[in-house]
Motif scaffolding. Structure first.
Motif, PDB file in Angstrom:
ATOM      1  N   LEU A 188      33.024 -38.191   0.417  1.00 18.75           N
ATOM      2  CA  LEU A 188      32.025 -38.716  -0.504  1.00 18.75           C
ATOM      3  C   LEU A 188      32.656 -38.992  -1.872  1.00 18.75           C
ATOM      4  O   LEU A 188      32.430 -40.046  -2.475  1.00 18.75           O
ATOM      5  N   ARG A 189      33.495 -38.035  -2.333  1.00 17.71           N
ATOM      6  CA  ARG A 189      34.174 -38.223  -3.627  1.00 17.71           C
ATOM      7  C   ARG A 189      35.060 -39.462  -3.581  1.00 17.71           C
ATOM      8  O   ARG A 189      35.091 -40.245  -4.515  1.00 17.71           O
ATOM      9  N   ARG A 200      34.724 -42.075  -1.723  1.00 20.52           N
ATOM     10  CA  ARG A 200      33.880 -43.276  -1.744  1.00 20.52           C
ATOM     11  C   ARG A 200      33.392 -43.567  -3.152  1.00 20.52           C
ATOM     12  O   ARG A 200      33.382 -44.708  -3.604  1.00 20.52           O
ATOM     13  N   ARG A 201      32.969 -42.500  -3.843  1.00 23.97           N
ATOM     14  CA  ARG A 201      32.463 -42.700  -5.209  1.00 23.97           C
ATOM     15  C   ARG A 201      33.562 -43.191  -6.130  1.00 23.97           C
ATOM     16  O   ARG A 201      33.345 -44.046  -6.975  1.00 23.97           O
ATOM     17  N   THR A 202      34.774 -42.612  -5.961  1.00 31.77           N
ATOM     18  CA  THR A 202      35.906 -43.043  -6.799  1.00 31.77           C
ATOM     19  C   THR A 202      36.175 -44.525  -6.568  1.00 31.77           C
ATOM     20  O   THR A 202      36.361 -45.297  -7.509  1.00 31.77           O
ATOM     21  N   ALA A 231      34.112 -46.756  -5.487  1.00 36.46           N
ATOM     22  CA  ALA A 231      33.015 -47.537  -6.049  1.00 36.46           C
ATOM     23  C   ALA A 231      33.202 -47.690  -7.561  1.00 36.46           C
ATOM     24  O   ALA A 231      32.993 -48.765  -8.121  1.00 36.46           O
ATOM     25  N   ARG A 232      33.638 -46.579  -8.208  1.00 38.70           N
ATOM     26  CA  ARG A 232      33.866 -46.661  -9.663  1.00 38.70           C
ATOM     27  C   ARG A 232      35.017 -47.603  -9.971  1.00 38.70           C
ATOM     28  O   ARG A 232      34.954 -48.388 -10.910  1.00 38.70           O
TER      29      ARG A 232
END
Lengths: 223, 223
Positions: free
Chosen positions: B184-185, B187-189, B191-192
């Motif tokens: 999840l981290r 993916r978020r990274t 996305a950022r």
């Protein structure tokens, strides 16, 4: 003549620049741009386009040679590679630089004499032909240089073959002289149109440069 | 939300713009750009890119939806289409506009309820959904509009499915909680990073516009 060869791809895209002169081949530059596979496809294309456009502007090649894909391999990969090849061809055309396409077997045959040479052979021949102290790595770098070399060596030959084919190809025997003349005129017209289009692109680029950079033109709306 | 749909191609490339509001669907514009098959491939891509970029600048869509190709049809045609799709995705990404890809069967299912609907059915449904007096012609124009409609209707659904899948997909059962958290981290990274890249592109575009138009930046050379 200076040729910029591109081994297109999203994961790795090789860009090699080679000068061909009477004295032989000379390495100018080689680089590989990489994009992460988990990244958004359109953003990966931006990274590839940025890299290739910087190389075009820095090295100002006379021709761009791109690998033409024919294989029926993993279609997902082929699509990404074809998207990348499209943005490379666009970048070249917008700078008025003609684009040539060569198949992997043409490239292999040109540098090694063997159309089914493996990657190691191609890398070894590129290293030897450019008199490099170390082999270019990864293989995409060597492939991009091989494409440039292929184009430098093949293009005069291709021009001769085309000139010969226009006169003696089997298909043309079936045409009347009038048809042949019409076909030739059509080809010449298209060549003039293409050249005019390139001129237009070059002039636009020059105008933008003169104006201190590309203010967007009025949209040319053609539907 | 305004979506610009593109049915990519070199012979004919359809571009359709549709607004989706609480009041329903609204046609904004539709056009088809054509390039002659005998023309140089790179120059054909310039024509397609010019047309699509003019549409993006004129209609300023929130999203671009492009047809994703999967078929094993004539590889020559697929390649040209994929090159065209690449330059369209690049043009959108450079303007900070997110790009979505939909397969033909997704598009057909979205507008007609039938993933194997024929062209006539798709055209008829597009005509009805947009309350047009006449059917959009050629089929590429209707297909581009269908893509935009598909994206307007599917995107909230897709977001819901993705959110659901992230929690309950079969693959994730095999992961430990720590692995899931790491994924999840990551993916978020990403996305950022993607968002930062879009910001960078938007800022560059804004700077160029403020300077009276895009003076080429210093090449960002990354090998």
């Amino acid at each position: 003549m200076r040729v910029l060869g591109v081994d297109p791809g999203l994961t790795r895209c090789g860009v090699g620049v080679v000068d061909g002169t009477a004295a032989g081949l000379q390495l100018v530059d080689v680089s590989v741009v990489r994009t992460p596979s988990e990244q958004d496809l359109a953003l990966r294309l931006v990274t590839v386009a940025d890299h290739v456009e910087a190389a075009l502007d820095r090295f100002r090649p006379d021709r761009v040679a791109i690998e033409r894909m024919f294989t029926q391999q993993n279609l997902g990969t082929v699509m990404g590679t074809a998207h990348a090849a499209g943005v490379v061809a666009l970048a070249a055309a917008r700078r008025g630089i003609p684009v040539a396409w060569h198949t992997p077997s043409e490239v292999k045959a040109a540098v090694s004499g063997n159309g089914s040479a493996d990657k190691a052979q191609v890398t070894a021949m590129v290293t030897r032909l450019l008199r490099l102290a170390v082999a270019p790595r990864p293989a995409d770098a060597a492939d991009a240089l091989a494409l440039a070399i292929c184009h430098l060596w093949r293009s005069p030959l291709q021009a001769r073959i085309r000139a010969h084919t226009a006169v003696t190809s089997p298909g043309s025997h079936a045409l009347t002289e009038l048809q042949q003349a019409a076909r030739l005129r059509a080809r010449r017209t298209q060549a003039r149109l293409d050249e005019a289009r390139r001129d237009q692109i070059r002039q636009t680029a020059a105008r933008r440069a003169a104006l201190g950079g590309g203010a967007p033109e009025q949209p040319r709306w053609s539907s």
